[in-house]
Design a protein around this motif. Structure first.
Motif, PDB file in Angstrom:
ATOM      1  N   LEU A  48       0.852  -1.067   0.016  1.00 14.72           N
ATOM      2  CA  LEU A  48      -0.065  -0.198  -0.070  1.00 14.72           C
ATOM      3  C   LEU A  48       1.074   1.017  -0.084  1.00 14.72           C
ATOM      4  CD1 LEU A  48      -3.315   0.573   1.956  1.00 14.72           C
ATOM      5  CD2 LEU A  48      -1.616   2.256   1.907  1.00 14.72           C
ATOM      6  N   ASP A  49       0.798   1.929  -1.213  1.00 16.89           N
ATOM      7  CA  ASP A  49       1.749   3.046  -1.257  1.00 16.89           C
ATOM      8  C   ASP A  49       1.242   4.124  -2.106  1.00 16.89           C
ATOM      9  OD1 ASP A  49       4.095   4.487  -0.869  1.00 16.89           O
ATOM     10  OD2 ASP A  49       5.450   2.926  -2.184  1.00 16.89           O
ATOM     11  N   ASN A  50       1.915   5.195  -2.251  1.00 21.38           N
ATOM     12  CA  ASN A  50       1.516   6.304  -3.071  1.00 21.38           C
ATOM     13  C   ASN A  50       2.203   6.404  -4.405  1.00 21.38           C
ATOM     14  OD1 ASN A  50       3.703   8.328  -3.154  1.00 21.38           O
ATOM     15  ND2 ASN A  50       3.486   8.290  -0.844  1.00 21.38           N
ATOM     16  N   THR A  51       1.545   6.886  -5.236  1.00 21.20           N
ATOM     17  CA  THR A  51       2.143   6.808  -6.869  1.00 21.20           C
ATOM     18  C   THR A  51       1.724   7.934  -7.507  1.00 21.20           C
ATOM     19  OG1 THR A  51       2.319   5.408  -8.829  1.00 21.20           O
ATOM     20  CG2 THR A  51       0.338   5.164  -7.686  1.00 21.20           C
ATOM     21  N   ALA A  52       2.298   8.545  -8.297  1.00 20.81           N
ATOM     22  CA  ALA A  52       1.896   9.835  -9.155  1.00 20.81           C
ATOM     23  C   ALA A  52       1.567   9.186 -10.623  1.00 20.81           C
ATOM     24  CB  ALA A  52       3.146  10.678  -9.253  1.00 20.81           C
ATOM     25  N   THR A  53       2.318   8.253 -11.181  1.00 24.48           N
ATOM     26  CA  THR A  53       2.020   7.833 -12.552  1.00 24.48           C
ATOM     27  C   THR A  53       1.963   6.278 -12.739  1.00 24.48           C
ATOM     28  OG1 THR A  53       4.351   7.576 -12.961  1.00 24.48           O
ATOM     29  CG2 THR A  53       3.595   9.826 -13.579  1.00 24.48           C
ATOM     30  N   GLY A  54       2.364   5.759 -11.451  1.00 20.27           N
ATOM     31  CA  GLY A  54       2.233   4.220 -11.660  1.00 20.27           C
ATOM     32  C   GLY A  54       3.558   3.598 -12.163  1.00 20.27           C
ATOM     33  N   SER A  55       4.462   4.351 -12.710  1.00 18.91           N
ATOM     34  CA  SER A  55       5.556   3.925 -13.581  1.00 18.91           C
ATOM     35  C   SER A  55       6.356   2.956 -12.651  1.00 18.91           C
ATOM     36  CB  SER A  55       6.370   4.913 -14.325  1.00 18.91           C
ATOM     37  OG  SER A  55       6.749   5.723 -13.308  1.00 18.91           O
ATOM     38  N   THR A  56       6.827   3.280 -11.430  1.00 23.03           N
ATOM     39  CA  THR A  56       7.668   2.431 -10.506  1.00 23.03           C
ATOM     40  C   THR A  56       6.934   1.134 -10.241  1.00 23.03           C
ATOM     41  OG1 THR A  56       8.550   4.651  -9.735  1.00 23.03           O
ATOM     42  CG2 THR A  56       8.919   2.651  -8.431  1.00 23.03           C
TER      43      THR A  56
END
Length: 291
Positions: free
Chosen positions: A160-168
């Motif tokens: 469960l984490d934050n993401t801006a673009t999902g690329s990582t």
């Protein structure tokens, strides 16, 4: 009163990491400069009667919660995670992220987590516990401190984490299976500071400066000339913050108009204005706008 507290001073906390540059740029647009100092995490700020400290976003919220800082920028996700009693003053809408649950495809069964006890790796243990309870899962929370994407599949079933673009997440073979919340960088104040009339006035003035930059980023200044005969048609096609400024020209048959126009509407507005008689149209960037 802490040793750092001085009457008439606001203690501002700036977020360390990816938020920092965006906030410094926002402050610069308001005419406020942040300069590095020999003290590292305590840069100099050009705004009178302000002291500044750079902290991790989660620590910004913690310091505001206990009244050690008066004002600070941080993500809304950390307020929800910590349950801190702070007052949201302004949503900058900068650094938008989603807090999501993601898992390796090899762990998923028909796109869902397996029906067994699972391990959730996260920097947000409280959000994770709530998500587990809401979804009635049999799960253990594994507290992480950065780079949660490296835990699955060997040490955790999902994160469960934050993401801006999902690329990582994609680069690490993780698939988003749920969205917990959305977050942006916001300006928060301590309840103690907002209860003090002198500090609240300083905070209100600070907010006005920041809002003027954020508003200016959404609009452009448009200047144009139009014949008196076409004035009404142009005014009906021209949006403005309150009402366009209309000025006389040397040629009494023409007038000049100035208006702060929504940037995102330019592609629709310009053809309409030209069609109804607007001429000599000039568009310039606005640095600050105060309604």
């Amino acid at each position: 009163m802490s040793p750092e507290r001085k009457p008439g001073m606001i203690r501002l906390a700036l977020p360390k990491g990816r938020m920092f540059d965006q906030i410094v740029d926002l402050l610069k647009g308001a005419g406020i400069s942040i300069r590095n100092s020999a003290r590292g995490y305590r840069p100099n700020i050009s705004l009178p009667n302000y002291s500044t400290k750079i902290l991790k976003p989660r620590n910004v919220i913690g310091m505001l919660d206990v009244g050690a800082r008066d004002l600070g920028f941080a993500g809304a996700d950390w307020v929800v995670e910590t349950g801190a009693e702070v007052q949201e003053i302004l949503d900058t809408k900068l650094n938008p992220v989603r807090v999501v649950v993601a898992a390796p495809t090899q762990v998923l069964e028909n796109g869902k987590l397996p029906n067994r006890r699972i391990v959730v790796a996260t920097e947000y243990p409280e959000l994770a516990k709530k998500w587990i309870a809401d979804n009635q899962l049999d799960a253990t929370v594994l507290q992480a401190f950065g780079a949660t994407e490296v835990f699955p599949p060997e040490d955790a079933d999902c994160i469960l984490d934050n993401t801006a673009t999902g690329s990582t997440l994609r680069a690490n073979g993780l698939e988003i299976i749920d969205e917990v919340m959305r977050s942006t960088t916001r300006l928060y104040a301590s309840s103690e500071a907002m209860a003090d009339p002198a500090r609240k006035k300083m905070i209100d003035d600070f907010v006005m400066l920041i809002q003027s930059v954020l508003l200016a980023r959404t609009r452009v200044m448009m200047d144009l000339n139009v014949e008196q005969a076409n004035l009404q048609a142009v005014l009906e096609s021209l949006p403005s913050m309150r009402s366009p400024t209309v000025s006389s020209l040397r040629d009494s048959d023409w007038v000049a108009i100035r208006s702060a126009v929504p940037r995102k509407e330019l592609a629709l507005i310009l053809p309409k204005l030209e069609a109804v008689g607007a001429r000599d149209i000039v568009i310039t960037a606005a640095e600050q706008l105060v309604p």
